[in-house]
Design a protein around this motif. Sequence first.
Motif, short mmCIF file in Angstrom:
data_model
loop_
_atom_site.label_atom_id
_atom_site.label_comp_id
_atom_site.label_asym_id
_atom_site.label_seq_id
_atom_site.Cartn_x
_atom_site.Cartn_y
_atom_site.Cartn_z
N GLU A 316 0.83 -1.22 0.00
CA GLU A 316 0.00 0.00 0.00
C GLU A 316 0.86 1.26 0.00
O GLU A 316 0.35 2.37 -0.16
CB GLU A 316 -0.93 0.02 1.24
CG GLU A 316 -1.99 -1.07 1.24
CD GLU A 316 -2.76 -1.12 -0.08
OE1 GLU A 316 -3.31 -0.07 -0.50
OE2 GLU A 316 -2.81 -2.21 -0.71
N LYS A 317 2.17 1.09 0.20
CA LYS A 317 3.04 2.27 0.33
C LYS A 317 3.51 2.73 -1.04
O LYS A 317 4.06 1.94 -1.81
CB LYS A 317 4.25 1.88 1.19
CG LYS A 317 5.10 3.05 1.62
CD LYS A 317 6.21 2.57 2.54
CE LYS A 317 7.08 3.71 3.01
NZ LYS A 317 6.46 4.58 3.99
N ILE A 318 3.30 4.00 -1.33
CA ILE A 318 3.81 4.55 -2.59
C ILE A 318 4.85 5.62 -2.27
O ILE A 318 4.56 6.59 -1.56
CB ILE A 318 2.66 5.15 -3.44
CG1 ILE A 318 1.68 4.03 -3.82
CG2 ILE A 318 3.21 5.84 -4.69
CD1 ILE A 318 0.48 4.49 -4.60
N MET A 319 6.07 5.38 -2.74
CA MET A 319 7.16 6.34 -2.47
C MET A 319 7.37 7.19 -3.72
O MET A 319 7.52 6.65 -4.81
CB MET A 319 8.44 5.58 -2.12
CG MET A 319 8.28 4.70 -0.89
SD MET A 319 9.72 3.63 -0.61
CE MET A 319 8.97 2.01 -0.74
N THR A 320 7.35 8.50 -3.55
CA THR A 320 7.65 9.41 -4.67
C THR A 320 9.07 9.91 -4.45
O THR A 320 9.36 10.54 -3.43
CB THR A 320 6.67 10.59 -4.70
OG1 THR A 320 5.35 10.05 -4.80
CG2 THR A 320 6.91 11.51 -5.88
N ILE A 321 9.94 9.57 -5.39
CA ILE A 321 11.37 9.83 -5.16
C ILE A 321 11.82 11.12 -5.86
O ILE A 321 11.54 11.31 -7.05
CB ILE A 321 12.20 8.62 -5.61
CG1 ILE A 321 11.80 7.41 -4.74
CG2 ILE A 321 13.70 8.85 -5.48
CD1 ILE A 321 11.38 6.24 -5.50
N ASN A 322 12.53 11.94 -5.10
CA ASN A 322 13.11 13.19 -5.62
C ASN A 322 12.08 13.99 -6.43
O ASN A 322 12.38 14.48 -7.51
CB ASN A 322 14.36 12.87 -6.46
CG ASN A 322 15.21 14.09 -6.72
OD1 ASN A 322 15.35 14.97 -5.86
ND2 ASN A 322 15.77 14.19 -7.91
N ASP A 323 10.84 14.06 -5.88
CA ASP A 323 9.78 14.83 -6.54
C ASP A 323 9.49 14.35 -7.96
O ASP A 323 9.12 15.14 -8.83
CB ASP A 323 10.19 16.32 -6.66
CG ASP A 323 9.72 17.10 -5.47
OD1 ASP A 323 8.85 16.57 -4.75
OD2 ASP A 323 10.24 18.22 -5.28
N ASN A 324 9.74 13.06 -8.20
CA ASN A 324 9.52 12.48 -9.53
C ASN A 324 10.39 13.16 -10.60
O ASN A 324 9.99 13.31 -11.74
CB ASN A 324 8.03 12.56 -9.90
CG ASN A 324 7.67 11.64 -11.06
OD1 ASN A 324 8.30 10.60 -11.24
ND2 ASN A 324 6.69 12.02 -11.84
N LYS A 325 11.60 13.54 -10.17
CA LYS A 325 12.54 14.16 -11.12
C LYS A 325 13.87 13.40 -11.09
O LYS A 325 14.19 12.77 -10.09
CB LYS A 325 12.82 15.61 -10.73
CG LYS A 325 11.63 16.53 -10.91
CD LYS A 325 12.13 17.97 -10.90
CE LYS A 325 11.09 18.92 -10.40
NZ LYS A 325 10.92 18.95 -8.94
N ILE A 326 14.62 13.51 -12.16
CA ILE A 326 15.93 12.85 -12.18
C ILE A 326 16.87 13.54 -11.18
O ILE A 326 16.88 14.77 -11.07
CB ILE A 326 16.53 12.82 -13.61
CG1 ILE A 326 17.84 12.03 -13.62
CG2 ILE A 326 16.70 14.21 -14.20
CD1 ILE A 326 18.32 11.62 -14.99
N GLY A 327 17.65 12.72 -10.45
CA GLY A 327 18.57 13.28 -9.45
C GLY A 327 19.96 13.51 -10.03
O GLY A 327 20.26 13.07 -11.14
N PRO A 328 20.84 14.18 -9.27
CA PRO A 328 22.15 14.56 -9.80
C PRO A 328 23.07 13.39 -10.15
O PRO A 328 23.79 13.45 -11.15
CB PRO A 328 22.77 15.42 -8.69
CG PRO A 328 21.94 15.19 -7.48
CD PRO A 328 20.59 14.75 -7.94
#
Length: 355
Positions: A316-328
């Motif tokens: 049930e857990k949904i993780m949104t990573i780095n605001d759904n943007k590519i990281g450095p």
Amino acid sequence: MLDLKIERTTAPKEKPTDETKLGFGHIFTDHMFVMNYDTGMGWHDARIVPFGNITLSPAAMCLHYGQEIFEGLKAYRTAEGSVQLFRPQENFKRMNVSAERMVIPQIDEEFMLHALKELIKLEQDWVPHTDGASLYIRPFIFATDPYVGVRPADHYLFMIILSPSGAYYSTGLNPVKIYVEQKYVRAVRGGTGFAKTAANYAISLKGQDEAHAQDYEQVLWLDGVEQKYIEEVGSMNIFFVIDGEVITPKLTGSVLPGITRKSALEICKKRGYKVSERRITIQEVADAYDAGKLDEVFGTGTAAVISPVGHLKWGEKIMTINDNKIGPISQMLYDTMTGIQWGKIEDEFGWVVKI
Ligand SMILES: Cc1ncc(COP(=O)(O)O)c(C=O)c1O
């Protein structure tokens, strides 16, 4: 070294004119590589011939018991118009590791690189010119004995086919949505996970289907024993950046040793990042997320090179990573690897093989 015979086609096909519509895996070039193996003779009759259908006995062993292995790599066109490969020796090396596991006879890696270069030379006009597009290379070996019984075969075909393919990211590096599979597993201890064999992909289709049904693009596989430890994605290895540490699951036998994974690790080490190949649980990732320390998640593989993960669904857990943007770090790896592949930056690692 084996002899290589070349028979040119008398009916070359029309090449695709709109390279934005190439897609992936459905257009094939004019020629293919073929080589036979027979017990007692070894590999023989290496040849480049016009691309075409092959005939097989309906009893061919590959059709019944799946004794098959394959590889996947690409040829890239540089801005100057030359054509080059990225670490192709690694693919033939991995092919021999897969062959050993599937009781398929070993190949001569040096000869295969020579044969591949000859094939690409002949087909160089098929290597796309558009930025990001490339010529996908598919070497494969399968058992051909007409025999319905379970044993290693005595006869095999080794083939290489080529397919011009479009840019993976035509609209920018869009993060993917990944679904953590909790019911099915892809590989088990002592199984074939580290080998590139058809069965590993057939077994993954069910989980992939369920992910698609929930509007997720790919599956993240957990280990086959406790379903706790992270293994890899459908056709990519996986990396996590937690609190500045770049982590990827270590190769315990059930994960494919990706060449992009290996390259990403080498780049990160050279750039001075803290890099760990270790076991990592999905719980550790979720805890890092809750603590605000899950900086980046990305997949690595020949198809997309680097695939940032924007959403990770675990139950049930949904993780949104780095605001759904590519990281450095993902961006740095993408720029470095694609830069080397397309000859836009210096090949400081000596990875490129020119045609
Ligand atoms: C299951 C699996 N894992 C990982 C990879 C990535 O491997 P590579 O980086 O060599 O393309 C692939 C693709 O080939 C794959 O099929």
